[in-house]
Each structure stands twice: as structure tokens, then as C-alpha cells.
Design an enzyme around this catalytic site. Structure first.
Site, PDB file in Angstrom:
ATOM      1  N   CYS A 138       0.240 117.264  -6.835  1.00  0.00           N
ATOM      2  CA  CYS A 138       0.670 116.398  -7.928  1.00  0.00           C
ATOM      3  C   CYS A 138       1.795 116.963  -8.798  1.00  0.00           C
ATOM      4  O   CYS A 138       2.246 116.289  -9.726  1.00  0.00           O
ATOM      5  CB  CYS A 138      -0.537 116.039  -8.785  1.00  0.00           C
ATOM      6  SG  CYS A 138      -1.901 115.443  -7.749  1.00  0.00           S
ATOM      7  N   HIS A 270       0.281 114.972 -18.223  1.00  0.00           N
ATOM      8  CA  HIS A 270      -0.244 114.627 -16.894  1.00  0.00           C
ATOM      9  C   HIS A 270      -1.365 113.606 -17.083  1.00  0.00           C
ATOM     10  O   HIS A 270      -1.441 112.632 -16.343  1.00  0.00           O
ATOM     11  CB  HIS A 270      -0.749 115.893 -16.219  1.00  0.00           C
ATOM     12  CG  HIS A 270      -1.121 115.725 -14.776  1.00  0.00           C
ATOM     13  ND1 HIS A 270      -0.248 115.230 -13.832  1.00  0.00           N
ATOM     14  CD2 HIS A 270      -2.274 115.989 -14.108  1.00  0.00           C
ATOM     15  CE1 HIS A 270      -0.848 115.203 -12.643  1.00  0.00           C
ATOM     16  NE2 HIS A 270      -2.079 115.654 -12.779  1.00  0.00           N
ATOM     17  N   HIS A 305      -2.218 107.253 -10.920  1.00  0.00           N
ATOM     18  CA  HIS A 305      -1.874 108.627 -10.566  1.00  0.00           C
ATOM     19  C   HIS A 305      -1.157 108.583  -9.228  1.00  0.00           C
ATOM     20  O   HIS A 305      -1.796 108.481  -8.172  1.00  0.00           O
ATOM     21  CB  HIS A 305      -3.164 109.444 -10.470  1.00  0.00           C
ATOM     22  CG  HIS A 305      -2.936 110.905 -10.256  1.00  0.00           C
ATOM     23  ND1 HIS A 305      -1.747 111.431  -9.797  1.00  0.00           N
ATOM     24  CD2 HIS A 305      -3.760 111.962 -10.442  1.00  0.00           C
ATOM     25  CE1 HIS A 305      -1.851 112.736  -9.711  1.00  0.00           C
ATOM     26  NE2 HIS A 305      -3.061 113.101 -10.085  1.00  0.00           N
TER      27      HIS A 305
END
Lengths: 699, 102, 342
Positions: A138, A270, A305
Site C-alpha cells: 500500500c 493513510h 483503500h
């Protein structure tokens, strides 16, 4: 990346074009809707069945629900890349060798060589400059942007297309579900409901040095002032609960950008919405920035996400926010949870700010922080330009693993005599090199990476403890996810079905997993990353490690390359092994005199490789080189050239790193003055020059 | 009654043995079966399993014993030791439609 | 009628001056590692800030001490309960590689907090970071260390504090503790909780002439490496253990040393007896839970064996991200003890 012989300040790096494909639609302009809080990309998943799972939501790119084939990652990337290039009016045809690509890709197909996706994208776009794949889950695409800036700083290209792409597949969905991080309700960071919603998409920025952009009349949309990476060294899937890793990445980024913490006006976090991530991240932000009511919002509440594309999409939101001088909200805020930011931006609002941070965190403990700035006309062309002093880099320690051999002299002997080396790495005894490490659950790639890194550090007499842990990092090159872990994962799906797959194996299906595990076992909390360029990757990793070391504040950087055999790559001469160098600024007998990364040698023409080798040689003539070790054929006359590829076999990431270890060893113990290690690529050519320090000081 | 008791004990030993196998084969616990004490803690300390292992453990038990644990049944309280897991498995095997398994 | 401090441990938070702990520190590079590895029976794969719950054994593999080993960068802090042996002397007798051993008993004091809301009280004093501290981990505090451990089945923190700060910290805890209905929990209360929650007590069952095999503490021992007592343990493995520590719920009070019978045959002995629960060393054939026919002499007290731990601890149902002592009545705690003859 290049050794700095020129102490002049570097030009600022700006963004001249943007492109995006996301759950809110096709086109970067749609992301501007994010700024008024009117977007929501989260909806029920229709592309595949979610029966048997507790969650049924995803943030999928609209219009692709019927697509089940495997090319979506490429398709998303092409759409976004073309948009960005068109936006920048970047002319590819003129000098294709001076346009590069850095692609962040997260999981992808576990069995395949990730660099192939990047090659296909470059081919479709006509990009012939250096191509690098960053695969750190990520943080892939945010790390990619940072690396892209580094490459411009090093003059490896004139234009870099940097970004990432990712697709939500049933396997990824099931894997995250097994880890218990998917919420039954839409992702709501900082709110009462815990859990994240997975998504997908692609995004790119076109990066150029500001003077170049201005010269050709391109608009500079914003500046990439700097970036920082760190490793939690805590756990494979849970972040460090104190947020210390996030804080380190932020501090590295601020130092790299040359901005104070007070100048940061907004943070795009995030903020996945999970219990573990959000609270820890806020602690890290508070610790690094200290500002009591700094606005911190998470875009995952409407973008979901996007995994490998999360970094770039959220960077784009941050860039658009800077341009509009407006804060994007955290939508879906309801019942603020404990540990939420003091100001999570519940509603969009105007805000005056010049500097923003975008943060991402990933499995294996990787953290990234990018500092963006407005393209403010008052800032001169060197804003955010690193004034990197010329610093010599030395090899403190080295290690290699090949054909069951760990004795570097033996490996070097075989290479010089041309004697074939066994393709399998042999038994890798973790307890010998890492006596204090829990050996349970380490796949072969992790064992290769960890033991070789440990031995390189031990060889260099580097004991990583206390505060030193924050200043030692590792950059690795890898080719594909561990075949053993892929197999374990696949078998668990075959035997038990998607809803009951092996979560442990899933957590290892990230190219960065072995690197992160090595960092955890060795307590390395500095920058950690894993890249892939196909052949020659090991050289690029060592070069990147050297560049990061020069920028500091770091004491040691490991450059590592490893490969594992098995699984579906199907290469007839596949080989496995690892090589590692521990680089330091402290003087020693072996100096890494220069390192250059550039455009790869094209089919039939070695232009890119030749330019790279010439740049690495600098003022030296070929006759001053005692030996050339290469990964594949390289254009070099005037010294013996030994191609490790034919001796070691096909190990695209390990070969170059082993070559570097052998080169440093030959200089240290074999009486050679200068050994050049080179590759034409793969996705990028690279050349590193190892020199005996006894040769004397030189500029 | 003594016979019933011995049958119950034998059956329990089988279940405990099965749980140990799941730990060793499915979760990679590096212990011989007889080293895994029935009342040794599994998580956080003891055998050192973590939250990622918890999912794998439940799935492994379901596969081993051919049972299905209803969503939310396997609360942390039941995952504490081999003994508590054995109790849970036996409860589901004995009363598949009982309130706990519902 | 609960003893003083018991309610606080089970439902709130209790404080204890943990004088039953001995603390020592081993430093000096590799020597510290070698020494602690030799003394300790468990696997020392410790990350910085991680704590291992393990044992120090004698040459015959009998427990000398119930130890927490905490890794603090490159040194190790040991916080232990012993059965009377001078652990510092023992460590010094076994020192390796030039390790330096500091007895912390003169310079530090241990204060423990136990209870489902112990995290909240401690967090109020030292800051919110304590909430994110995982089980079996530690952080530096006030020049000493805070270990998240506990042997009561509830949240537990053992604070190893320099003597010149311990009083002040304790005072702050007590002052803040008023709104937590803080009580003092004496050692007897902690020992009762250890019994109910299956935590080894080195002074009771640990003082019998048995090894980790009988005590169900094999998880605290390593295989294939050398440490004090390993050879003896390995040699004993050639035979199956004859008895195993089993949890009994007797219907009336029993005492350590009482004989345990099953259908008229002697099958074991009570090792540790408390209020409503006891541990017994029982022949392995009968060392299983849910056996109803035990009788404990002299009174032929009926007892049944159970699967430990007995308590459905409140801590299992408390989420520090969401709950607090002030609103504890809103938490739907299940009964602490279920399905037992209590």
C-alpha cells in the site's frame, strides 16, 4: 539515482500532468469533486461473488464490473497514464530514452514477475527510458513518486511518469477478509465503525525538473518537495501501535524537503478505518508534527483503500487540495472514535496552506510520507531542491548466497573461473545467522533475504542496536513473490475455498514481505523498500540504497537482491540466491565510487547501457578498470567482462546483488583496484564502480 | 459409570490430539504433540500465536473435525488453550443445534 | 463476601506493592544474552520491548523462579517470583561472557496494577500510549519499566520504578485511583486470582518436587538448546510423566497435601488450595477435565475437574478504544464464573 559529483543545488521537481482512474470514475478532474465532499466510490461488489464473506462492499472502478480477465491493472494504468501525459503535453516521440516510468504495483498476480506489467505499460506508451517497479503493497505508488523524483535529481531521465495501479480481485478480497480488516459497513476512518473497504484504480503524475518544465511552457501544478520512508520492524501485518514508524517517515520527509514541521498545513493520512492503523497513525503524526489542531483527513472514506494505487490517488487529492486551497473532508464521520485527529475535517473548507503531507502505510511495516508544495511563483526554482553534498560511500560489509555457498571467496572463485554454480540456494540455516530470531513461518525468500542481510551487517561489524536502528535501512530487489508462499496460498484456496484461505500465507504475497521481515528480524527501522526491474534489479537496489544513504540522516543502508525458484515462472534456467552490501559513510577499504541508473539497452542497441557505463566511469578510461562483472551482456571494451548470468543462471534480482558483493570482495581481498558492475537491463541499465581506497583520494 | 467416564476420556484424548495436530500442521507450531500441554495458553504467550493465526486456527479446526462454528461463536474466551478448544469442539459435535452453535 | 481488594481486581483496578518480585538487570553485550539464555528455559526470540514469561530451573529441572524476561535494547531485565532462592546470587554464579548483573532490589521497587480498567488508570498517569501496549510488552517509564503482564487474568501492569520516583508515582495512582474505587490487593488476593486463572505459582505447586512436564509448563521450555536444567528435562523425557497438574473445583475447602481419590483409588494430591478451587497433581490417566467423581480426603470432599481458566474475565469484554470505568455499567459483562459448583 547517481553519485553526486556536482555539488550544485538540484532543481525543484514539479508535477506537470495528472491522470486517474478511481472508484469515483475515470479522470483526475473527478477527484476534484472530493474537495467538496460530494463523492462516494464505495458500493456493493458486482464483479465477483462475495457470498460467504461478512463484507460485500468495495470501491471499484465504475464501468468494469463485467471484466473478469487479468488485464485490468494494465488497462487502468493505460487510461490514467495517457491522461497524465496528455495533460502534461509531454512529447514521448522526441526523446523516448529520456522519459522514464516508475510504477507502484501491490499484489498483482502472485506468480508472475511484477516487472512485466511495467514493461508492457512502457511499451504501450512508447517509454524507452528507465522503468522501475516498486512493490511495497500500500505504499507502492507513493514510494514510486519519491523514487521518480530521485531519478530526476540524478539526471536518469528528463521526464518521469510515476504512479501506480491495482485491481481488487477475489483473492485479495478474501485475503484481507481473513485478516479481519474488512468492515461490513463502508469505510469510516476515525468514526465509530471499524474496518476498511478495499478498492482499486490507477493514477499518475508527470514529474519534471521545474526549469525544464518552464522552458517548454508546461504548467507546474505543484511541487514534490521531498519524501521519506521508514520501516516499523514490528509485525508482518499490524502496524507499530505507537506510530513511531510513521513519525520517522514524516521526519525523514521534512528533512528531505527542507521544510519545518510548522510549515505543514494539512495531512492526508493513510486512515484505512481499521482499529490498528488509524490510532497508531495519529499518534505518529502528533509525535512528528506536534501541532495540536492540524487538519488531518482520510480520503479512503470515499475512495476506499485502493491498495497499490492508494498512494498516488491520495497524493492527487492532496495536490488538488493545495491548488484549490481547500481541505478535502473525511466523509462518513459519525461518532468520533478515541484517538481520532483533533481536526479530522468533518466538512470541506477553504484553507490557506503551501505545504501538505500525504502518508501511507503497508504490510511488512513500510511507511511513506510525501511532502507536496504549491507551485508558488514566489518560490524560486530550487525550492525543495536538495543541496546534496558530495559524500563518498563505502562498503562496510558484504555477503552472498549462491548454489549452497555462503563463502564469498568460493563464490568469487567460481565466477572468475566460469565454473557453473548450482541453481538452488541450498539449506538456509536461519538459526546460525540470526540466532535470536523466531524461525517459524519464514518462507525461503525471507530466509535468503534475512540471513544474507545479517551476514553483510556482521561482515561489516555493524551491530544494530539502540538509536542506530532508526538509521539503518534496506532496499531490496526481488522478482516475484515467494513461490513457496504462493503455493501455500493457492493450495489453501483449492482445499478450503476463498472464504477460508490461509491468512498467514496471504500476508507473505507482497514483494516487500521478505524485506520487511528481514528488517524486523534485524531491527532495521530506516527506509525499507523493494523494487523490481527484471534483469539487473540487484544493481538498481544497491544504487537506490547508496542514494538514500547520501541524503541521510542514515548511517548504514543495505542494498539487497534475492530470488527464489519454483512456482509458475517457468524459466528453464531459474536460479535462486541472494547478495547484499552494507553501505556506509564511514571510510573503509572499498569505496563505491560511482553509481548510475539509466535507460536500458534496447533490443540490438546498447545506447542506454553505454551511456550509463560511461557516466559511471566518469573521467576514468576503460584501461583503469581491472574487471567488469555484468548481469547479462554489456557494451564494454578494454577489460575482461564476466557475465554472471551464464554462471549463476536466471536470477534477475539476486544476480546483480551477488555481482556487487563479489566485486567489493575482489577489491577488498583480491588486490584489484577497480571493478565495474553493470547491466543493460531489464527495465533499467545500471553501473556501479567499486574502487580500492588505497588508490588515493580523488574528487 | 466408570465405563462412561473412560469413554469420555478416550474421546477427549482424540479431540485433544486432533487440536494438537492442527496446531502443529496448520499453524506451524514447532513442538512434538506431547509437549503441547492441554492447558497451555495459545495466544500472546504460551505457544505464541497471534491474531492472524486465530483465523487459521478456527478454519483448521473446522476442517479437522468436520464442524462449523457459527459466526462469532469462537470468542477469545474459547481460544485460550487446547483444553478450551477441545471443549468448544466437543460442544459443537455433541449439540450441533444447541444455543451456543446457533 | 469478597476479601479486600478482590472486587477491585475483578471489576475495577487494584494496586499492590509487589514486594514478592525480585528484579535484576543483565547487560554487557553478548554476555548478557548468553547469561540470560543459560538461566532461562524458554525461547528468547525477543524484539526490543518484548517480554517473555518463562522459568529458571535448577539442575534437576525443578522451578527456581517464575520469570518475566524483558528485552531493553541489548540488555535484559528480569522480574521474577522465586521460592526463596536468592536469584541475584544464582545469576552471578551462572554469569557468562562478562555480563554485568545489577540487583535492582535496592534501587527499584515494583508496583502492580491489576483489573479490567488498570489500563485506564495507568493511562491517566502516564499518557495514552499505554493503551496501545500489547500483552507481554514493555516500555520505559519514569526511569524504569512498565510491563504489561499480570497473573490475574485481567489487565495487569507491573511497574519497576526507581525508588526515588516510586513514591510519587504511587501517590499519583492512588489520588487518581479514587475515581476508580482503587483498592489495595494483598498477595493473598493475587494468589487466589492466579489459582482461578491458571497462572503458575512458584511458591505453591512450584515448590513440589516436579518439573515443567507435570506442571503443564512445557511451553516455557525450549528443545534443542542448552540451558540450566535442560539436560535433566531431556533425560526425563525418556519416560512419560506420571502425573499432571489438574484444576479441581471442590464443594468444600481442601488443603495442600490432601489426598485425591477417584472411585476409592488414590490418584493424586492437592498441590495448591484456595477458595473454591484447587490444583492437584493427578495420575495422567485421570488428569482430564469434567470428571465428577473425585473425593478429597480427609473429609471425602467431592470435587470435579474442570478446564481452566475458571473466570470469564471482565477484561475479555473491555475494549480500551471504546470503554471506560465510568461507564462500566453499560458493558454487558457475562457472569464471571459459569457452570461450576461455586
Amino acid at each position: 539515482m547517481k553519485s553526486t559529483s556536482d555539488p550544485a543545488p538540484r532543481a525543484a521537481v514539479g508535477i506537470t500532468g495528472i491522470g486517474a482512474v478511481s472508484s469515483v470514475g475515470l479522470g483526475a478532474s473527478l477527484l476534484e469533486g472530493a474537495l467538496d465532499g460530494s463523492l462516494d466510490g464505495i458500493r456493493a461488489i458486482e464483479r465477483f461473488s462475495t457470498e460467504g464473506f461478512q463484507s460485500h462492499l468495495g470501491a471499484m472502478v465504475p464501468g468494469f464490473d463485467g471484466r473478469g480477465d487479468g488485464d485490468l491493472a494494465l488497462d487502468f494504468a493505460l487510461l490514467a497514464a495517457r491522461e497524465a501525459l496528455a495533460h502534461a503535453h509531454a512529447k514521448i516521440d522526441g526523446r523516448p530514452g529520456r522519459i522514464g516510468l516508475v510504477l507502484g504495483a501491490s499484489f498483482g498476480e502472485p506468480d508472475t514477475r511484477l516487472a512485466r506489467l511495467t514493461e508492457r505499460l512502457a511499451g504501450a506508451l512508447g517509454i524507452a527510458g528507465p522503468r522501475v517497479t516498486v512493490a511495497t503493497a500500500c505504499t507502492s505508488s507513493s514510494n514510486a513518486v519519491g523514487l521518480g523524483k530521485d531519478m530526476l535529481d540524478a539526471d536518469a531521465a528528463d521526464v518521469i511518469l510515476a504512479g501506480g495501479t491495482d485491481v481488487l480481485t477475489p483473492e485479495l478480497f478474501a485475503g484481507f477478509h481473513a485478516l479481519g480488516v474488512l468492515g461490513a459497513r463502508p469505510c469510516a476512518p476515525y468514526s465509530r465503525d471499524f474496518g476498511t473497504t478495499l478498492g482499486e484504480g490507477a493514477g499518475f503524475v508527470v514529474l519534471e525538473r521545474v526549469p525544464d518544465a518552464r522552458r517548454r511552457g508546461a504548467d507546474v501544478l505543484g511541487l514534490v518537495l521531498g519524501y521519506g520512508l521508514s520501516c516499523d520492524a514490528y509485525h508482518a501485518t499490524s502496524p507499530d501501535p505507537t506510530g513511531a514508524g510513521v513519525a520517522r517517515a514524516i521526519r525523514f520527509a521534512l528533512s528531505d524537503a527542507g521544510v519545518t514541521r510548522e510549515s505543514v498545513g494539512y495531512v492526508n493520512a493513510h486512515g484505512t478505518g481499521t482499529d490498528a492503523n488509524d490510532a497508531a497513525e495519529v499518534k505518529g503524526i502528533d509525535s512528528a508534527l506536534g501541532a495540536a489542531s492540524l487538519p488531518v483527513s482520510s480520503s479512503k472514506s470515499f475512495l476506499g483503500h485502493a491498495q497499490g494505487a492508494a498512494g498516488i490517488l491520495e497524493l492527487l487529492v492532496t495536490l488538488l487540495a493545495l491548488r484549490a486551497q481547500k481541505l478535502p473532508p473525511t466523509t462518513r464521520l459519525e461518532g468520533l472514535r478515541r484517538g481520532a485527529p483533533a481536526d479530522p475535517v468533518p466538512a470541506p473548507r477553504a484553507h490557506a496552506f503551501d505545504v501538505a503531507l500525504t502518508l501511507n502505510a503497508a504490510f511488512a511495516g513500510a511507511n511513506s510520507a510525501i511532502v507536496l508544495g504549491t507551485a508558488n511563483a514566489r518560490l524560486d526554482e530550487t525550492s525543495g531542491a536538495r543541496d546534496v553534498p558530495s559524500r563518498p560511500v563505502f562498503v562496510a560489509g558484504l555477503a552472498a548466497l549462491a548454489g549452497g555457498l555462503t563463502d564469498i571467496a568460493a563464490i568469487a572463485g567460481r565466477i572468475l573461473s566460469g565454473e557453473r554454480i548450482e541453481r538452488r540456494a541450498g539449506e538456509c540455516d536461519v538459526s546460525r545467522d540470526l540466532p535470536r530470531a523466531e524461525p517459524r513461518g519464514l518462507d525461503p525468500s525471507t530466509r535468503f533475504a534475512a540471513t544474507t542481510s545479517a551476514r553483510a551487517l556482521a561482515d561489516g561489524g555493524v551491530a544494530v542496536s539502540g538509536e542506530l536502528r532508526d538509521r539503518v535501512g534496506v532496499i531490496a530487489a526481488a522478482t516475484a513473490c515467494s513461490a513457496a508462499s504462493c503455493e501455500e496460498f493457492r493450495v489453501s484456496i483449492e482445499r478450503r475455498g476463498l472464504a477460508s484461505l490461509n491468512a498467514n500465507a496471504f500476508s507473505r504475497l507482497v514483494l516487500n514481505a521478505p524485506t520487511g521481515a528481514a528488517a524486523r528480524l534485524l531491527s532495521l527501522r530506516g527506509p525499507a523498500s523493494t523494487l523490481s526491474t527484471g534483469r539487473g534489479g540487484g544493481l538498481v537496489a544497491v544504487a537506490y540504497a547508496a542514494s538514500l544513504l547520501c541524503r541521510g540522516p542514515l548511517d548504514v543502508m543495505l542494498g539487497l537482491g534475492f530470488d527464489e525458484v519454483g512456482g509458475g515462472t517457468g524459466d528453464p534456467d531459474g536460479a535462486e540466491g541472494a547478495g547484499a552490501l552494507a553501505l556506509t559513510l564511514a571510510r573503509g577499504p572499498v569505496r563505491l565510487a560511482s553509481w548510475v541508473v539509466g535507460a536500458p539497452g534496447g533490443a540490438g542497441d546498447g545506447d542506454g547501457a553505454r551511456a550509463t557505463v560511461d557516466a559511471a566511469l566518469g573521467p576514468r578510461s576503460a584501461s583503469e578498470i581491472d574487471l567488469v562483472l555484468s548481469d547479462g551482456p554489456v557494451p564494454f571494451e578494454g577489460a575482461r567482462v564476466v557475465d554472471l548470468g551464464s554462471i549463476l543462471g536466471d536470477a534477475p534480482s539476486a544476480c546483480g546483488a551477488i555481482a556487487c558483493a563479489v566485486a567489493a570482495h575482489l577489491v577488498r581481498a583480491g588486490g584489484l583496484r577497480r571493478v565495474l558492475v553493470a547491466t543493460r537491463g531489464g527495465g533499467a541499465s545500471a553501473a556501479l564502480l567499486f574502487e580500492s581506497e588505497r588508490e588515493g583520494a580523488r574528487a | 459409570m466408570r465405563e462412561d467416564m473412560m469413554k469420555a476420556i478416550a474421546r477427549r484424548e482424540e479431540v485433544v490430539s486432533g487440536v494438537r495436530q492442527v496446531l502443529i500442521e496448520g499453524l506451524g507450531v514447532r513442538r512434538a504433540p506431547d509437549e503441547i500441554d492441554p492447558d497451555a495458553p495459545l495466544f500472546g504467550t504460551g505457544l505464541g500465536l497471534d491474531s492472524v493465526d486465530a483465523v487459521e486456527l478456527v478454519v483448521g479446526l473446522e476442517a479437522k473435525f468436520g464442524v462449523h462454528f457459527a459466526q462469532g461463536y469462537m470468542h477469545r474466551r474459547l481460544l485460550r488453550t487446547v483444553g478450551t478448544l477441545a471443549d468448544a469442539v466437543i460442544a459443537v459435535l455433541d449439540a450441533p443445534r444447541g444455543p451456543d452453535a446457533a | 463476601m469478597q476479601p479486600d481488594g478482590m472486587r477491585a481486581v475483578r471489576e475495577g483496578v487494584a494496586i499492590t506493592r509487589a514486594d514478592h518480585f525480585t528484579a535484576l538487570r543483565l547487560s554487557g553485550g553478548d554476555g548478557a544474552w548468553e547469561t540470560v539464555s543459560w538461566l532461562t528455559s524458554g525461547e528468547l526470540f525477543l524484539r526490543d520491548g518484548q517480554v517473555l514469561h518463562s522459568l529458571w530451573l535448577d539442575e534437576r529441572a525443578r522451578p527456581l523462579a517464575d520469570v518475566y524476561v524483558l528485552r531493553d535494547d541489548e540488555s535484559f531485565v528480569v522480574v521474577a517470583e522465586s521460592r526463596g532462592k536468592d536469584l541475584v546470587a544464582h545469576a552471578r554464579q551462572n554469569v557468562r561472557g562478562g555480563a554485568v548483573i545489577d540487583a535492582l532490589g535496592e534501587t527499584h521497587r515494583v508496583v502492580s496494577l491489576n483489573g479490567p480498567f488498570a489500563w485506564e488508570l495507568l493511562g491517566d498517569i502516564v499518557g495514552p500510549d499505554v493503551v496501545s501496549l500489547p500483552y507481554m510488552a514493555s516500555f520505559r517509564i519514569e526511569g524504569g519499566w512498565a510491563l504489561r503482564a499480570g497473573k490475574t487474568g485481567e489487565y495487569g501492569y507491573d511497574l519497576v520504578l526507581p525508588v526515588d520516583r516510586a513514591d510519587a508515582v504511587e501517590a499519583r495512582l492512588r489520588e487518581r485511583g479514587v475515581r476508580f474505587d482503587l483498592e489495595d490487593a494483598p498477595l493473598a488476593v493475587l494468589e487466589q486470582c492466579m489459582l482461578e486463572n491458571w497462572f503458575f505459582n512458584v511458591r505453591r505447586e512450584g515448590s513440589l518436587d516436579v518439573t515443567p512436564r507435570e506442571l503443564q509448563l512445557q511451553w516455557r521450555t525450549s528443545r534443542g538448546r542448552e540451558y540450566l536444567g535442560a539436560a535433566s528435562l531431556e533425560a526425563q523425557r525418556k519416560e512419560d510423566p506420571r502425573q499432571r497438574l489438574t484444576t479441581l473445583v471442590p464443594s468444600a475447602p481442601v488443603h495442600a497435601g490432601d489426598e485425591v481419590r477417584l472411585w476409592g483409588e488414590a490418584v493424586g494430591t492437592i498441590a495448591n488450595a484456595g477458595d473454591g478451587v484447587a490444583l492437584a497433581l493427578v495420575d495422567v490417566a485421570w488428569a482430564h477435565p469434567w470428571i465428577d467423581g473425585f473425593a478429597v480426603s480427609p473429609g471425602r470432599t467431592p470435587a470435579r475437574s474442570v478446564t481452566p481458566p475458571l473466570a470469564n474475565n471482565h477484561s475479555l469484554h473491555v475494549n480500551p478504544q471504546q470503554h471506560s470505568y465510568a461507564t462500566r455499567d453499560e458493558i454487558p459483562f457475562p457472569p464471571l464464573f459459569t457452570g461450576l459448583a461455586r
